[in-house]
Design a protein around this motif. Structure first.
Motif, PDB file in Angstrom:
ATOM      1  N   GLY A 144       0.811  -1.210   0.000  1.00 51.24           N
ATOM      2  CA  GLY A 144       0.000   0.000   0.000  1.00 51.24           C
ATOM      3  C   GLY A 144       0.845   1.260   0.000  1.00 51.24           C
ATOM      4  O   GLY A 144       0.563   2.217  -0.731  1.00 51.24           O
ATOM      5  N   LEU A 145       1.896   1.233   0.809  1.00 52.07           N
ATOM      6  CA  LEU A 145       2.793   2.383   0.852  1.00 52.07           C
ATOM      7  C   LEU A 145       3.490   2.584  -0.495  1.00 52.07           C
ATOM      8  O   LEU A 145       3.638   3.716  -0.967  1.00 52.07           O
ATOM      9  CB  LEU A 145       3.827   2.186   1.955  1.00 52.07           C
ATOM     10  N   ALA A 146       3.892   1.488  -1.121  1.00 53.09           N
ATOM     11  CA  ALA A 146       4.558   1.585  -2.423  1.00 53.09           C
ATOM     12  C   ALA A 146       3.627   2.201  -3.464  1.00 53.09           C
ATOM     13  O   ALA A 146       4.049   3.037  -4.276  1.00 53.09           O
ATOM     14  CB  ALA A 146       5.013   0.200  -2.880  1.00 53.09           C
ATOM     15  N   PHE A 147       2.347   1.788  -3.447  1.00 53.12           N
ATOM     16  CA  PHE A 147       1.381   2.317  -4.415  1.00 53.12           C
ATOM     17  C   PHE A 147       1.190   3.825  -4.222  1.00 53.12           C
ATOM     18  O   PHE A 147       1.212   4.595  -5.189  1.00 53.12           O
ATOM     19  CB  PHE A 147       0.054   1.587  -4.258  1.00 53.12           C
ATOM     20  N   LEU A 148       1.019   4.247  -2.959  1.00 56.15           N
ATOM     21  CA  LEU A 148       0.803   5.668  -2.690  1.00 56.15           C
ATOM     22  C   LEU A 148       2.029   6.502  -3.058  1.00 56.15           C
ATOM     23  O   LEU A 148       1.919   7.572  -3.660  1.00 56.15           O
ATOM     24  CB  LEU A 148       0.460   5.867  -1.217  1.00 56.15           C
ATOM     25  N   LEU A 149       3.196   5.986  -2.693  1.00 55.29           N
ATOM     26  CA  LEU A 149       4.415   6.710  -3.014  1.00 55.29           C
ATOM     27  C   LEU A 149       4.660   6.765  -4.517  1.00 55.29           C
ATOM     28  O   LEU A 149       5.168   7.760  -5.031  1.00 55.29           O
ATOM     29  CB  LEU A 149       5.616   6.065  -2.314  1.00 55.29           C
ATOM     30  N   TYR A 150       4.284   5.682  -5.210  1.00 57.05           N
ATOM     31  CA  TYR A 150       4.477   5.665  -6.668  1.00 57.05           C
ATOM     32  C   TYR A 150       3.595   6.726  -7.331  1.00 57.05           C
ATOM     33  O   TYR A 150       4.043   7.447  -8.235  1.00 57.05           O
ATOM     34  CB  TYR A 150       4.136   4.289  -7.217  1.00 57.05           C
ATOM     35  N   ARG A 151       2.349   6.850  -6.874  1.00 54.89           N
ATOM     36  CA  ARG A 151       1.467   7.873  -7.425  1.00 54.89           C
ATOM     37  C   ARG A 151       2.008   9.272  -7.124  1.00 54.89           C
ATOM     38  O   ARG A 151       1.992  10.159  -7.980  1.00 54.89           O
ATOM     39  CB  ARG A 151       0.065   7.722  -6.829  1.00 54.89           C
ATOM     40  N   TYR A 152       2.503   9.449  -5.898  1.00 56.46           N
ATOM     41  CA  TYR A 152       3.064  10.747  -5.544  1.00 56.46           C
ATOM     42  C   TYR A 152       4.295  11.057  -6.387  1.00 56.46           C
ATOM     43  O   TYR A 152       4.490  12.191  -6.849  1.00 56.46           O
ATOM     44  CB  TYR A 152       3.428  10.768  -4.058  1.00 56.46           C
ATOM     45  N   ALA A 153       5.149  10.043  -6.610  1.00 54.10           N
ATOM     46  CA  ALA A 153       6.360  10.235  -7.410  1.00 54.10           C
ATOM     47  C   ALA A 153       6.015  10.621  -8.842  1.00 54.10           C
ATOM     48  O   ALA A 153       6.662  11.481  -9.444  1.00 54.10           O
ATOM     49  CB  ALA A 153       7.211   8.964  -7.386  1.00 54.10           C
ATOM     50  N   ARG A 154       4.983   9.989  -9.415  1.00 52.53           N
ATOM     51  CA  ARG A 154       4.570  10.331 -10.776  1.00 52.53           C
ATOM     52  C   ARG A 154       4.078  11.768 -10.859  1.00 52.53           C
ATOM     53  O   ARG A 154       4.404  12.494 -11.804  1.00 52.53           O
ATOM     54  CB  ARG A 154       3.474   9.366 -11.239  1.00 52.53           C
ATOM     55  N   ARG A 155       3.293  12.167  -9.873  1.00 49.89           N
ATOM     56  CA  ARG A 155       2.793  13.546  -9.869  1.00 49.89           C
ATOM     57  C   ARG A 155       3.940  14.542  -9.709  1.00 49.89           C
ATOM     58  O   ARG A 155       3.937  15.610 -10.331  1.00 49.89           O
ATOM     59  CB  ARG A 155       1.780  13.726  -8.731  1.00 49.89           C
ATOM     60  N   MET A 156       4.926  14.178  -8.877  1.00 49.55           N
ATOM     61  CA  MET A 156       6.070  15.061  -8.691  1.00 49.55           C
ATOM     62  C   MET A 156       6.857  15.186 -10.004  1.00 49.55           C
ATOM     63  O   MET A 156       7.266  16.284 -10.389  1.00 49.55           O
ATOM     64  CB  MET A 156       6.976  14.525  -7.584  1.00 49.55           C
ATOM     65  N   ASP A 157       7.057  14.060 -10.703  1.00 49.32           N
ATOM     66  CA  ASP A 157       7.766  14.099 -11.989  1.00 49.32           C
ATOM     67  C   ASP A 157       7.003  14.929 -13.011  1.00 49.32           C
ATOM     68  O   ASP A 157       7.595  15.701 -13.777  1.00 49.32           O
ATOM     69  CB  ASP A 157       7.964  12.677 -12.530  1.00 49.32           C
ATOM     70  N   GLU A 158       5.684  14.777 -13.033  1.00 49.70           N
ATOM     71  CA  GLU A 158       4.869  15.555 -13.974  1.00 49.70           C
ATOM     72  C   GLU A 158       4.958  17.051 -13.667  1.00 49.70           C
ATOM     73  O   GLU A 158       5.046  17.875 -14.583  1.00 49.70           O
ATOM     74  CB  GLU A 158       3.412  15.082 -13.913  1.00 49.70           C
ATOM     75  N   ARG A 159       4.945  17.392 -12.374  1.00 46.98           N
ATOM     76  CA  ARG A 159       5.026  18.801 -11.987  1.00 46.98           C
ATOM     77  C   ARG A 159       6.394  19.376 -12.361  1.00 46.98           C
ATOM     78  O   ARG A 159       6.479  20.494 -12.888  1.00 46.98           O
ATOM     79  CB  ARG A 159       4.790  18.958 -10.491  1.00 46.98           C
ATOM     80  N   SER A 192       8.429  18.279 -14.726  1.00 46.21           N
ATOM     81  CA  SER A 192       8.497  18.375 -16.192  1.00 46.21           C
ATOM     82  C   SER A 192       7.718  19.570 -16.702  1.00 46.21           C
ATOM     83  O   SER A 192       8.159  20.283 -17.616  1.00 46.21           O
ATOM     84  CB  SER A 192       7.954  17.085 -16.821  1.00 46.21           C
ATOM     85  N   ARG A 193       6.531  19.806 -16.101  1.00 45.73           N
ATOM     86  CA  ARG A 193       5.701  20.932 -16.517  1.00 45.73           C
ATOM     87  C   ARG A 193       6.390  22.261 -16.205  1.00 45.73           C
ATOM     88  O   ARG A 193       6.393  23.178 -17.036  1.00 45.73           O
ATOM     89  CB  ARG A 193       4.350  20.850 -15.823  1.00 45.73           C
ATOM     90  N   GLU A 194       6.988  22.357 -15.017  1.00 48.32           N
ATOM     91  CA  GLU A 194       7.684  23.591 -14.652  1.00 48.32           C
ATOM     92  C   GLU A 194       8.896  23.833 -15.540  1.00 48.32           C
ATOM     93  O   GLU A 194       9.168  24.971 -15.933  1.00 48.32           O
ATOM     94  CB  GLU A 194       8.108  23.522 -13.179  1.00 48.32           C
ATOM     95  N   GLN A 195       9.628  22.754 -15.864  1.00 49.36           N
ATOM     96  CA  GLN A 195      10.785  22.899 -16.746  1.00 49.36           C
ATOM     97  C   GLN A 195      10.364  23.327 -18.142  1.00 49.36           C
ATOM     98  O   GLN A 195      11.008  24.169 -18.770  1.00 49.36           O
ATOM     99  CB  GLN A 195      11.573  21.589 -16.807  1.00 49.36           C
ATOM    100  N   ALA A 196       9.265  22.731 -18.632  1.00 52.13           N
ATOM    101  CA  ALA A 196       8.775  23.090 -19.961  1.00 52.13           C
ATOM    102  C   ALA A 196       8.327  24.553 -19.998  1.00 52.13           C
ATOM    103  O   ALA A 196       8.608  25.270 -20.967  1.00 52.13           O
ATOM    104  CB  ALA A 196       7.617  22.170 -20.351  1.00 52.13           C
ATOM    105  N   GLU A 197       7.621  24.984 -18.937  1.00 50.15           N
ATOM    106  CA  GLU A 197       7.192  26.388 -18.876  1.00 50.15           C
ATOM    107  C   GLU A 197       8.387  27.329 -18.827  1.00 50.15           C
ATOM    108  O   GLU A 197       8.393  28.374 -19.479  1.00 50.15           O
ATOM    109  CB  GLU A 197       6.299  26.591 -17.649  1.00 50.15           C
TER     110      GLU A 197
END
Length: 304
Positions: free
Chosen positions: A57-72, A74-79
């Motif tokens: 359960g912890l791995a799943f939650l952390l994985y979702r958080y990690a993906r959102r962090m990577d997306e954020r 990437s978005r900030e770098q692109a901007e």
């Protein structure tokens, strides 16, 4: 091999720590135990199952958080990159507009006035040529920066004699230095050999000299020296000229940044010289700093 993102690095690090802790806790149920023993009680198996469920359960939650962090990220770098491209495009358009307008103005005057005197026509032709040279220098500097930004792997690296390279630049700039009653003191030792791109290394020293010649002031002295430090050379390039206010130092390597815009254009600068210097130094794995010595002027220190 694909480089791990910051989010995945975080996720893998947390999972590794949790897995190590869970393994030690389960296999060595009692911290006084000195060796691994098999599970003899049902509660031990329940504890193992519970730990695996929690870890999953912890791995799943952390994985979702990690993906959102990577997306954020990437978005900030692109901007940020898009904003920088827009600013660069606007700056380039602004810098190109002045010489192009001058060239058009002079040529249109000549074409629209066939009876213009030979003296005036010659003056306009000379001014047109000067603006064309400025335009050529600007386009060349933009091309140089593009090579370093988008195709650094295509630059040829070879053994370069920096001492000989700089000696050639000293000869090339001797007339400009003499016209401003300046003194250029070359303290570089003979036989400085580095692995690098000849054109980029030339750009470093040529742009620094041109910058000093254009802005240090009449009658100043330029000193260039170097010392070897382990696997690299540390260079010092300084002058005792008028210098610049301290508040401008953090920004002088920015593209098209000018302290005195009108004076910079009058001196023929493109606003890209010091940016080329910094990028060329970084391309060779070095660092560069600028400071104002107590005696005045500017000192650039960089490693190659």
């Amino acid at each position: 091999m694909k480089k791990l993102s910051e989010g995945r690095k975080m996720w893998l690090s947390v999972m590794a720590v949790f897995l190590a802790y869970a393994t030690i806790f389960i296999l060595f149920e009692d911290y006084d135990r000195k060796f691994i023993m098999p599970f003899n009680e049902v509660s031990d198996w329940h504890l193992l199952l519970f730990s695996l469920v929690v870890m999953g359960g912890l791995a799943f939650l952390l994985y979702r958080y990690a993906r959102r962090m990577d997306e954020r990220i990437s978005r900030e770098q692109a901007e940020k990159e898009n904003r920088m491209r827009r600013e660069l495009t606007q700056n380039i358009a602004h810098e190109l507009k002045t010489p192009v307008a001058s060239i058009l103005g002079y040529t249109e005057t000549i074409l629209d006035n066939p009876a213009i005197s030979d003296h005036t026509r010659q003056q306009f032709i000379v001014r047109t040529h000067t603006q064309a040279q400025r335009l050529t220098a600007l386009l060349q500097d933009i091309s140089t920066l593009n090579k370093m930004d988008y195709a650094p792997d295509l630059l040829t690296m070879e053994r370069v004699d920096v001492s000989a390279l700089f000696a050639d630049i000293v000869q090339e700039t001797a007339i400009a230095v003499g016209q401003r009653h300046m003194s250029l003191r070359n303290y570089l030792p003979q036989g400085i050999i580095v692995k690098g791109n000849y054109s980029m290394l030339y750009s470093i020293f040529r742009n620094l000299i041109d910058n000093a010649v254009n802005y240090a002031g009449q009658g100043t002295t330029i000193e260039v020296s170097a010392e070897q430090q382990e696997d690299r050379w540390q260079f010092s390039f300084k002058d005792n000229g008028i210098g610049i206010p301290a508040e401008h130092l953090p920004r002088i390597f920015e593209r098209f940044y000018r302290i005195d815009k009108g004076r910079s254009r009058d001196m023929g600068g493109t606003g890209l010289g010091l940016s080329i210097v910094k990028n060329a130094v970084l391309l060779h794995g070095g660092t560069i700093t600028v400071s104002t010595p107590a005696a005045g002027g500017l000192e650039f220190r960089f490693s190659i």
